[in-house]
Design an enzyme around this catalytic site. Structure first.
Site, PDB file in Angstrom:
ATOM      1  N   LYS A 110       0.815  -1.219   0.000  1.00  0.00           N
ATOM      2  CA  LYS A 110       0.000   0.000   0.000  1.00  0.00           C
ATOM      3  C   LYS A 110       0.848   1.268   0.000  1.00  0.00           C
ATOM      4  CE  LYS A 110      -4.197  -2.130   1.610  1.00  0.00           C
ATOM      5  NZ  LYS A 110      -3.785  -3.538   1.786  1.00  0.00           N
TER       6      LYS A 110
HETATM    7  C1  LIG Z   1      -4.394  -4.585   1.185  1.00  0.00           C
HETATM    8  C2  LIG Z   1      -3.621  -5.841   1.077  1.00  0.00           C
HETATM    9  C3  LIG Z   1      -4.013  -6.875   0.187  1.00  0.00           C
HETATM   10  C4  LIG Z   1      -5.279  -6.795  -0.657  1.00  0.00           C
HETATM   11  O1  LIG Z   1      -5.181  -5.833  -1.667  1.00  0.00           O
HETATM   12  P1  LIG Z   1      -6.479  -5.344  -2.474  1.00  0.00           P
HETATM   13  O2  LIG Z   1      -6.038  -4.209  -3.309  1.00  0.00           O
HETATM   14  O3  LIG Z   1      -7.466  -4.936  -1.409  1.00  0.00           O
HETATM   15  O4  LIG Z   1      -6.974  -6.493  -3.283  1.00  0.00           O
HETATM   16  C5  LIG Z   1      -3.214  -8.005   0.095  1.00  0.00           C
HETATM   17  N1  LIG Z   1      -2.097  -8.138   0.863  1.00  0.00           N
HETATM   18  C6  LIG Z   1      -1.696  -7.179   1.728  1.00  0.00           C
HETATM   19  C7  LIG Z   1      -0.479  -7.394   2.545  1.00  0.00           C
HETATM   20  C8  LIG Z   1      -2.427  -6.003   1.868  1.00  0.00           C
HETATM   21  O5  LIG Z   1      -2.034  -5.049   2.729  1.00  0.00           O
END
Ligand SMILES: *Cc1c(COP(=O)(O)O)cnc(C)c1O
Length: 452
Positions: A110
């Site tokens: 993120k």
């Molecule tokens: C947010 C997150 C996901 C999922 O991602 P999306 O964009 O919601 O599909 C998967 N793995 C980790 C470690 C995350 O922080």
């Protein structure tokens, strides 16, 4: 470039306004009015650094920001990554690669979007000569990534609510040990849903919202998806020519934001063969891509908590394209889904997507197998991606978090404790958190006292 709402009842906006608005007033999500094509430019893009590539990509969308300013914003957004390649592509065997997306400040993917978003907010404050107060609720990764995107930025403050005792201790430390005076980690009594509901109420108070120039952190901001397209492009450009056309990106999926970004890039003329939607036991998207039916289920907390979702909030963007870019159809489908909890798709891009699902009982075994086979330590989210790889494709598994964020599961799987200097350093710093009731009035009082 202008941006339209998937529900078609909001006037189009320029990039900066669409980013500042977040959710469109008609309840829809913003998308570019047209998609640029990168098909003829791929050779030229291949030699660029990550930040330069990101700029070359974003300048097609952020057309209301002067090019030099945008270049600066982008360059700054990738300075806090601990790896020179930003998103390194690691080869495990002839047909298997890992795209490591966890070298940012909070050790999860993120950061790619939220570092950029933080700098876009800062830019907006400067241009409009106004401060901004960012507010969000988190069950873990998004909150800490948003905090680290705004850490110490003048003219901004960030308030993140999280359920007390329900995020992992390391995630709490990432939010509450920053030492920055514009960051407020608010631990609320109750669940994530209680926090979310209280927050919705605060945002519903239009006067309060305007007075404090509140902005929401959530997974649907337009800038997040665009920032995420870039690592797919970067990875594709790094693959050997023979692998490129046969590549399937394997994406550990929750809200569908990450996999949607890759799919959008494919629509922009980058010949990616396909995507595998890898879910944990909360498998609404697995069921969709295997049966055609999108049906609400219950959420059971899992070892891959950032994928524990009930409704994939970014799915509406995919829906928009799947129903022939018809906003009236989008409204109809969303209404059916809201009232009945299910929708059956007649046709969508089945050729591009495959899906896998991984239960909690399977996750430690997969971590152990990947470690034994390749000497590679995958975090519990990434492990879901390794559940089953397509035998006739080149697989690039997206590693969405560092294993060091989930020591208990890793120890259970391979008997070794993963460590990371960033997380070790946090343990020595004082925890500053603000206990709060999950009630709108209490939240508003806190904001009134600390807003910039
Ligand atoms: C947010 C997150 C996901 C999922 O991602 P999306 O964009 O919601 O599909 C998967 N793995 C980790 C470690 C995350 O922080």
């Amino acid at each position: 470039m202008q941006f339209l709402s998937t529900r078609g009842q909001t006037p189009v906006l320029g990039f900066s306004d669409a980013v500042a608005t977040g959710l469109a007033p008609d309840g829809g999500l913003f998308l570019p009015e047209t998609l640029p094509s990168f098909a003829g430019q791929l050779d030229r893009l291949a030699g660029l650094s990550y930040a330069e590539l990101c700029f070359e990509f974003l300048r097609h969308f952020a057309t209301d920001i002067p090019a030099d300013t945008l270049r600066g914003i982008v360059a700054k957004s990738y300075t806090k990554f601990a790896h020179a390649d930003i998103a390194p592509l690691v080869q495990l065997d002839e047909r298997t690669y890992v795209l490591e997306l966890f070298h940012g400040p909070t050790l999860a993917f993120k950061d790619f979007a939220l570092q950029l978003l933080g700098n876009l907010y800062e830019h907006q404050c400067r241009v409009r000569k106004e401060s901004i107060n960012v507010l969000g609720a988190t069950s873990g990764d998004t909150g800490s990534a948003a905090i680290h995107g705004l850490l110490g930025k003048p003219g901004t403050a960030i308030f993140i609510l999280y359920p007390d005792g329900r995020t992992s201790p390391l995630q709490e430390r990432q939010m509450a040990c920053t030492g920055a005076n514009n960051v407020f980690a608010l631990c609320v009594d109750g669940t994530f849903d209680d926090a979310q509901a209280a927050l919705k109420d605060v945002f519903g108070d239009q006067a309060f919202r305007t007075q404090h120039r509140l902005s929401a952190v959530n997974s649907i901001n337009l800038a997040r998806g665009l920032a995420q397209c870039v690592y797919y492009l970067s990875a594709w450009l790094r693959l050997p020519a023979a692998a490129r056309a046969n590549v399937e990106f394997v994406v550990p999926t929750g809200n569908f934001g990450n996999v949607l970004a890759g799919w959008m890039l494919q629509k922009m003329g980058v010949p990616i063969r396909g995507f595998k939607v890898a879910t944990n036991q909360n498998d609404i998207l697995y069921r969709l891509f295997t049966s055609g039916e999108y049906r609400l289920g219950d959420v059971a907390p899992s070892l891959a908590p950032s994928m524990d979702i009930q409704v994939a909030s970014n799915f509406e963007r995919f829906l928009y394209y799947s129903v022939g870019r018809d906003p009236a159809r989008v409204r109809e489908v969303m209404h059916t889904f809201k009232t009945t909890g299910a929708y059956r798709f007649e046709n969508f891009d089945r050729d591009t997507f495959s899906a896998s699902r991984c239960t909690d009982a399977q996750i430690p075994g997969i971590i152990e197998r990947v470690y034994r086979q390749y000497g590679y330590v995958a975090d519990p989210h990434t492990a879901c991606g390794f559940q089953e790889l397509s035998p006739d494709r080149v697989s690039v598994v997206l590693a969405t978090a560092s294993p060091a964020k989930f020591p208990e599961t890793i120890i259970r799987a391979i008997g070794k404790e993963p460590t990371h200097p960033t997380l070790e350093a946090l343990k020595a710093r004082p925890l500053v958190k603000h206990p709060l009731k999950a009630e709108p009035a209490a939240i508003k009082r806190f904001i009134e006292k600390h807003a910039v």
